[in-house]
Scaffold this motif. Sequence first.
Motif, short mmCIF file in Angstrom:
data_model
loop_
_atom_site.label_atom_id
_atom_site.label_comp_id
_atom_site.label_asym_id
_atom_site.label_seq_id
_atom_site.Cartn_x
_atom_site.Cartn_y
_atom_site.Cartn_z
N LYS A 145 -20.91 29.44 57.58
CA LYS A 145 -20.21 29.84 56.33
C LYS A 145 -18.73 30.34 56.38
N LYS A 146 -18.70 30.85 57.75
CA LYS A 146 -17.22 31.20 57.81
C LYS A 146 -16.39 29.98 58.03
N ASP A 175 -15.41 28.82 54.62
CA ASP A 175 -14.54 29.66 54.01
C ASP A 175 -12.90 29.04 54.74
N LYS A 176 -13.09 29.06 55.94
CA LYS A 176 -11.67 28.65 56.53
C LYS A 176 -11.44 27.35 56.22
N LEU A 218 -12.09 25.92 53.60
CA LEU A 218 -11.61 25.71 51.98
C LEU A 218 -10.26 25.91 51.76
N LYS A 219 -9.53 26.88 52.76
CA LYS A 219 -8.29 27.42 52.42
C LYS A 219 -7.39 26.20 52.52
N THR A 276 -17.50 20.92 55.48
CA THR A 276 -17.71 20.46 53.97
C THR A 276 -17.55 19.15 53.73
N SER A 288 -14.85 18.31 50.18
CA SER A 288 -13.53 18.47 50.28
C SER A 288 -12.51 17.13 50.08
#
Length: 551
Positions: free
Chosen positions: A15-16, A19-20, A22-23, A71, A75
């Motif tokens: 999950k981390k 998040d990374k 998706l930035k 992802t 993405s």
Amino acid sequence: MNNNDSIPSKEANWKKSVDKTLKRFPERKSTFHTTSEIEVDGLYYPDTNDKYENDLGYPGEFPYTRGIQPTMYRSRFWTMRQYAGFGSAVETNKRFRYLLDQGQTGLSVAFDLPTQIGYDSDDVMSEGEVGKVGVAIDSLHDMEQLLDQIPLDKVSTSMTINAPASVLLCMYIAVGEKQGVPIEKLTGTIQNDILKEYIARGTYIFPPKPSMRLITNIFEYCQKNEMKFNTISISGYHIREAGSTAVQELAFTLANGMAYVDAALKSGLDIDAFAPRLAFFFNAHNNFFEEVAKFRAARRIWAKIMKEHYQAKDPKSWKLRFHTQTGGSTLTAQQPDNNVVRVTLQALAAVMGGTQSLHTNSRDEALSLPTEESARIALRTQQIIANESGVADTVDPLGGSYYVEELTDKMEEEVNKYLEQIKEIGGAVQAVEEGFMQREIHHKAYETQKQIEKEEEIIVGLNKYKLDEEVNPDLLKVDEALEQAQINSLEKIRAERDQEKVDELLTILRTQARVQNANLIPHILDAVKAYATVGEICNVMRDEFGLYTGM
């Protein structure tokens, strides 16, 4: 920590990483839904399960069974890279620009046979073959025309070239320089996989050892110049086209990959310096679930090889990135529209298996070079899968299927048996020299042909459900006048260039070829910039390295 405790920990790590990611690469939509408005999650997985932990894990995490990015297509879609090339550089440039206008996202260059085996268009060996199965490239002038008005800082290019890969890569670098694009901004792939040429295809020039030297020279040069080019695309495609099974395709390709790693390590390179730039190229055939399992198993096996066998430390070195092409040998000249259906199935398998880029074959490729209309339908097939099917909305949608997971495990087991056999022979280079892989493929190809003739294997339209039909009259044919025009152009380049400089640079290349540890790429680049031709450069190396004449 027990095994069950470790799952939330891995899940948290994943999950981390999501998040990374998706930035940098936001998802294509804020939420994904089916047509019934049921929300689609990014990934589906069990709450607790030891087998899941060990064999599948999370996308973007070792062993990458479920994909190399956290992802995946949520993405960004795979690169839609249609393979094209025919006739002259000018004609091929027009097709490239047409495909880019139609939404293609990367270039893929097909070269004609003379270019593939390092002969100029006016060489007697080239007679009748100039521009027939790909574009004819003799000098930097042709490469400039091929890439005219194509911004090399925005478009990545794959070049299907092997024996003279070093020469064509240098031409690409030189065109980038003329466009003002620094070498570190160029992106793409060169196939550069000579072992599969000895095994399955035959467009080799030099014996294996000097060929491996050129390959490791490219690894070293690209690393030193921080070039974001995939320095090799280790290819199972042609192994499969020669008649192998899916297991053989995977096993022989990964064995070849290990041979390239061994050669690079032997030349003194650090594994984490070159391994992240290794790429693979696989075939996609009609047996849908087997193909999906093949791609998933490939990632897992390679991750283990790199981490556990070679002790690579950088996770980027563990990731198997691959391009897929749908199976040319599965297409039929009979009822060619059936090929659209075959290609759709194969492309879907590649996407469900997590490919990074994809070429879809055109329906008329069993008859000729693809027409513009057929090439567009092939590209539209990818675009429909990406935008309309919903299969790209969650990662690894077949993960957890009892059947697919069993097939993936079985594929891994059978591939490892082959890898063990090849290791006992002495590695892939030795196995190629002894003809082991060639015999295995030929045996399987013979068995398959017998099954087709007995109708134990059904090919729709070929041995069953046949029609009386005429050959499609609207086929693309290369103009016979092209060969002479290409020769005229080559003569003009030779007449206009600084011949004294060309002779001097070719002499330096010859001298350096005799120095075992010399890297030849800078010298080839100098010669290319002076408009020395593919044939002239390869002839120097033919003189020094000798010719490989096969088994």
